[in-house]
Scaffold this motif. Sequence first.
Motif, mmCIF file in Angstrom:
data_model
loop_
_atom_site.group_PDB
_atom_site.id
_atom_site.type_symbol
_atom_site.label_atom_id
_atom_site.label_comp_id
_atom_site.label_asym_id
_atom_site.label_seq_id
_atom_site.Cartn_x
_atom_site.Cartn_y
_atom_site.Cartn_z
ATOM 1 N N PHE A 83 17.282 24.893 50.556
ATOM 2 C CA PHE A 83 18.484 24.761 49.760
ATOM 3 C C PHE A 83 18.518 23.347 49.197
ATOM 4 N N ALA A 84 18.607 23.248 47.914
ATOM 5 C CA ALA A 84 18.654 21.936 47.282
ATOM 6 C C ALA A 84 20.090 21.656 46.852
ATOM 7 N N ALA A 85 20.467 20.413 46.990
ATOM 8 C CA ALA A 85 21.809 20.026 46.551
ATOM 9 C C ALA A 85 21.869 20.162 45.033
ATOM 10 N N PRO A 86 22.987 20.660 44.527
ATOM 11 C CA PRO A 86 23.075 20.805 43.078
ATOM 12 C C PRO A 86 23.047 19.431 42.410
ATOM 13 N N GLU A 87 22.490 19.388 41.242
ATOM 14 C CA GLU A 87 22.438 18.131 40.502
ATOM 15 C C GLU A 87 23.848 17.755 40.080
ATOM 16 N N PRO A 88 24.183 16.480 40.190
ATOM 17 C CA PRO A 88 25.542 16.084 39.788
ATOM 18 C C PRO A 88 25.747 16.330 38.298
ATOM 19 N N ALA A 89 26.959 16.714 37.998
ATOM 20 C CA ALA A 89 27.283 16.969 36.592
ATOM 21 C C ALA A 89 27.291 15.651 35.846
ATOM 22 N N PRO A 90 26.874 15.677 34.615
ATOM 23 C CA PRO A 90 26.899 14.431 33.850
ATOM 24 C C PRO A 90 28.348 13.996 33.626
ATOM 25 N N PRO A 91 28.580 12.707 33.537
ATOM 26 C CA PRO A 91 29.959 12.252 33.330
ATOM 27 C C PRO A 91 30.475 12.750 31.979
ATOM 28 N N PRO A 92 31.775 13.000 31.915
ATOM 29 C CA PRO A 92 32.310 13.480 30.641
ATOM 30 C C PRO A 92 32.158 12.406 29.573
ATOM 31 N N PRO A 93 31.997 12.816 28.348
ATOM 32 C CA PRO A 93 31.836 11.818 27.289
ATOM 33 C C PRO A 93 33.127 11.012 27.126
ATOM 34 N N LEU A 94 32.966 9.776 26.768
ATOM 35 C CA LEU A 94 34.131 8.929 26.547
ATOM 36 C C LEU A 94 34.872 9.406 25.305
ATOM 37 N N PRO A 95 36.200 9.373 25.357
ATOM 38 C CA PRO A 95 36.929 9.805 24.171
ATOM 39 C C PRO A 95 36.695 8.840 23.020
ATOM 40 N N ALA A 96 36.760 9.376 21.843
ATOM 41 C CA ALA A 96 36.590 8.543 20.656
ATOM 42 C C ALA A 96 37.736 7.548 20.588
ATOM 43 N N PRO A 97 37.494 6.386 20.018
ATOM 44 C CA PRO A 97 38.590 5.424 19.915
ATOM 45 C C PRO A 97 39.705 5.981 19.031
ATOM 46 N N LEU A 98 40.893 5.448 19.259
ATOM 47 C CA LEU A 98 42.036 5.894 18.460
ATOM 48 C C LEU A 98 41.792 5.576 16.992
ATOM 49 N N SER A 99 42.236 6.466 16.164
ATOM 50 C CA SER A 99 42.121 6.211 14.731
ATOM 51 C C SER A 99 43.085 5.098 14.352
ATOM 52 N N ALA A 100 42.858 4.515 13.191
ATOM 53 C CA ALA A 100 43.739 3.436 12.720
ATOM 54 C C ALA A 100 45.158 3.963 12.521
ATOM 55 N N ASP A 101 45.277 5.209 12.047
ATOM 56 C CA ASP A 101 46.603 5.802 11.848
ATOM 57 C C ASP A 101 47.334 5.960 13.179
ATOM 58 N N MET A 102 46.612 6.422 14.194
ATOM 59 C CA MET A 102 47.228 6.630 15.510
ATOM 60 C C MET A 102 47.622 5.290 16.126
ATOM 61 N N THR A 103 46.768 4.291 15.988
ATOM 62 C CA THR A 103 47.079 2.962 16.516
ATOM 63 C C THR A 103 48.321 2.404 15.833
ATOM 64 N N GLN A 104 48.392 2.560 14.521
ATOM 65 C CA GLN A 104 49.550 2.078 13.771
ATOM 66 C C GLN A 104 50.807 2.842 14.165
ATOM 67 N N ARG A 105 50.680 4.139 14.345
ATOM 68 C CA ARG A 105 51.831 4.958 14.728
ATOM 69 C C ARG A 105 52.355 4.552 16.107
ATOM 70 N N LEU A 106 51.443 4.342 17.050
ATOM 71 C CA LEU A 106 51.868 3.900 18.385
ATOM 72 C C LEU A 106 52.577 2.550 18.313
ATOM 73 N N ALA A 107 52.030 1.646 17.516
ATOM 74 C CA ALA A 107 52.646 0.322 17.382
ATOM 75 C C ALA A 107 54.052 0.443 16.785
ATOM 76 N N GLN A 108 54.220 1.311 15.800
ATOM 77 C CA GLN A 108 55.546 1.503 15.199
ATOM 78 C C GLN A 108 56.536 2.070 16.215
ATOM 79 N N ILE A 109 56.083 3.019 16.997
ATOM 80 C CA ILE A 109 56.963 3.640 17.995
ATOM 81 C C ILE A 109 57.402 2.605 19.031
ATOM 82 N N VAL A 110 56.452 1.813 19.517
ATOM 83 C CA VAL A 110 56.784 0.787 20.505
ATOM 84 C C VAL A 110 57.704 -0.262 19.875
ATOM 85 N N ASP A 111 57.456 -0.620 18.619
ATOM 86 C CA ASP A 111 58.318 -1.591 17.929
ATOM 87 C C ASP A 111 59.748 -1.067 17.811
ATOM 88 N N GLN A 112 59.893 0.226 17.526
ATOM 89 C CA GLN A 112 61.239 0.824 17.446
ATOM 90 C C GLN A 112 61.957 0.698 18.787
#
Length: 167
Positions: A39-68
């Motif tokens: 019996f062989a130990a199962p191979e570890p699953a590869p780590p999940p891919p890193l999420p893509a960075p936030l888009s400029a629109d999303m970053t700006q939207r978050l900043a506006q919300i926090v500013d409000q």
Amino acid sequence: MIRKFATSLSLALILSACASSGDFPSLAIRDAERAEGQFAAPEPAPPPPLPAPLSADMTQRLAQIVDQAQAAHTDFTKALPAAKRRIAAGLRAANGTDARGDALVALADLESIRTRTAVPLADIDILYTDEAVRGDLRDAVVEARATVTDLIAQEDAALAKLSGGGA
């Protein structure tokens, strides 16, 4: 009694017919059923891919919300000292007096400003939930949510102190 004997004899004959001496497969363990190898130990699953960075629109939207939220919190902190004085004076006054009414209005004004701080949290919660459902929850969204939640907690503590009688 005879009826029981006849029924028992009939059942015995029927069951004996089922036990005929035909050619049946062996019930012994077959070669394919034997466990072999390691019996062989199962191979570890590869780590999940890193999420893509936030888009400029999303970053700006978050900043506006926090500013409000921060702008509303600034309004809250500016209104707090005057409201404390009005509430302290009103708490000493009798029910039905102008001072008492003024204190309740001051408390309501602060609660209204607190609501303006909480509205951006709803917008961030929508983004937070969308990101979490997609499995792409990013630190920027979590940090923005924590910032706004902290502002609301500060305001809630001040309101609780004022409505409890401590000024």
